[in-house]
Scaffold this active site. Structure first.
Site, PDB file in Angstrom:
ATOM      1  CD  GLU A  63      -3.205  -0.855   2.326  1.00 37.05           C
ATOM      2  OE1 GLU A  63      -4.074  -1.309   2.144  1.00 37.05           O
ATOM      3  OE2 GLU A  63      -2.630  -0.105   3.899  1.00 37.05           O
ATOM      4  CB  CYS A  64       0.816   4.213   0.240  1.00 33.83           C
ATOM      5  SG  CYS A  64       1.329   5.797  -0.262  1.00 33.83           S
ATOM      6  N   GLY A  65       3.524   3.387   0.487  1.00 36.47           N
ATOM      7  CA  GLY A  65       4.564   3.326   0.847  1.00 36.47           C
ATOM      8  C   GLY A  65       5.549   1.956  -0.192  1.00 36.47           C
TER       9      GLY A  65
END
Length: 436
Positions: free
Chosen positions: A327-329
């Site tokens: 997720e994201c990073g």
């Protein structure tokens, strides 16, 4: 019977978190059981709440969660003496199109739970106008009750007196006024406050905030303004499916943005979670059946992540036979390269073709509704997922099969579709709940 309050403000950056932490610690020091919640999609503040109260805090979100889910989450406060919900942004700030039970505004939670609002107002550069702002917020929406105001960063006793008189004329209680006090300022970075676990002196900082606020605010009057609250414990649980039975979860300063209610839901459903640290060059547990890389700050540690051969090799080996999701990073680390703020290009794990750059900074912020076009851990094709996106990285390349059709809260299709390649999947949004 517990009593509830909402801490809000006209805008971000006014001092909601500082006041929430200070009140929570001051009341806890008096022997009260204090439960905190965070309104909206913030993965940092709940850890500060836990540090102040000694009790886990979770997010409640009217755009992504229905009323039953919110009722289930807040029911953990039934054994508390006082419950504090810290708002996000301004009191009425949300999205234009309503979600599951509201627009994501703090006011939704205040009205839904029947808790009055304590407004934190920074009157810098104004005087009587601060009272006009408070009166406008008080009268803006039927069903949202204003308990009173705490001023923050007042310039002088004369300044405080001007605002106090104006609030009194408007019939609004003023609980106190805080002069500027640099010693209780919480450090910040580009995605918000520096995380609680990164601050060795966080306990002392909260103690000083509690002392300072108790000196300048009538915390007994604030406590009396809270509304008695006697809900029935929610029967149903959270609408979240765990991604697997045994979950290897990346967890350190670079991978820490995971909503507490998600971990709770996974465990409640019977999943086991083992953590590992990519920054310490650890690989996921080989006995796990799925690996999850949450968001965080990989852009601040890109060089170290690129150099940690054991982590990268272990993750690649894991992904040969089992699903890995980021997720994201975490999504960025599953990609091929990450360019940091200095323009230095770092090799990531290469499980996906994604290339991102933090040197080309552009804020991406908002709620997301995703319809899966390919499966991801815990969810099949066609599942509708509600989440939130907040990052400054730019996509340079996203060549893999799109994971989902993603819309923002207005219904507009966005380019951050997520990706799938082999057993690896990733999204830029953080999952909050499944759409019922």
């Amino acid at each position: 019977m517990p009593a509830g309050l909402v801490i809000s403000a006209p805008a971000s950056g006014v001092g909601k978190t500082t006041l929430t932490l200070a009140l929570a610690r001051a009341w806890r020091n008096r022997g009260l059981r204090v439960q905190c919640f965070k309104s909206g999609p913030d993965y940092i503040d709940p850890a500060f709440h836990a540090a102040a109260t000694g009790r886990a805090s979770v997010n409640v979100d009217s755009w992504a969660m229905d009323r039953a889910t919110i009722a289930h989450l807040v029911s953990r406060g039934l054994d508390a003496d006082i419950v504090l919900a810290e708002g996000s942004m301004g009191l009425f700030d949300g999205v234009a199109a309503r979600g599951v039970s509201g627009a994501g505004a703090t006011a939704d939670i205040a009205e839904m739970l029947g808790w009055p609002v304590v407004l934190v107002i920074d009157p810098s550069g104004q005087a009587q106008t601060a009272a006009a702002i408070a009166a406008g917020l008080r009268d803006y929406r039927t069903g949202v009750r204003l308990a009173g105001v705490v001023l923050n960063r007042v310039a002088s006793p004369r300044h405080e007196d001007l605002v106090r008189r104006a609030l009194n004329d408007a019939g609004i209680a003023m609980f106190g006024a805080l002069p500027r006090h640099a010693e209780i300022s919480l450090p910040k970075r580009h995605l918000g406050l520096v995380q609680a676990e990164e601050q060795a002196e966080i306990g002392k900082l909260i103690d000083e905030a509690a002392r300072f606020v108790a000196e300048h605010v009538d915390i007994d009057a604030v406590l009396k303004a809270a509304a008695a609250w006697s809900p029935q414990p929610a029967a149903n649980g959270l609408n979240v499916t765990p991604p697997g039975q045994r979950i290897a979860l990346a967890r350190d300063a670079a991978f820490s943005f995971v909503y507490p209610h998600m971990l709770e839901a996974w465990r409640t459903a019977g999943a086991e979670i083992s953590t590992f640290s990519p920054l310490a060059d650890e690989a996921p547990d080989v006995s796990a059946d799925v690996c999850w890389l949450p968001g965080g700050y990989p852009e601040l540690h890109a060089g170290k992540i690129a150099a940690n051969a054991r982590f990268r090799a272990g993750l690649r080996a894991f992904a040969e036979t089992r699903p890995v999701h980021g997720e994201c990073g975490g999504y960025m680390v599953l990609g091929t390269t990450l360019t940091d703020a200095d323009g230095i290009r770092h090799e990531m794990t290469g499980l996906l073709g994604l290339e991102t750059s933090f040197a080309k900074r552009r804020m991406h912020l908002g709620y997301r509704l995703a319809a899966l076009a390919a499966p991801m851990p815990g969810h099949q094709v066609g599942a509708r997922l509600r989440g939130h996106e907040f990052h400054y990285s730019t996509i340079v390349a996203q060549p893999d099969t799109p994971l989902a059709v993603v819309h923002d809260a207005t219904g507009a299709v966005i380019a951050e579709t997520g990706s799938r390649r082999g057993h690896a999947t990733g999204t830029f949004f953080h999952l909050i709940a499944e759409d019922r």
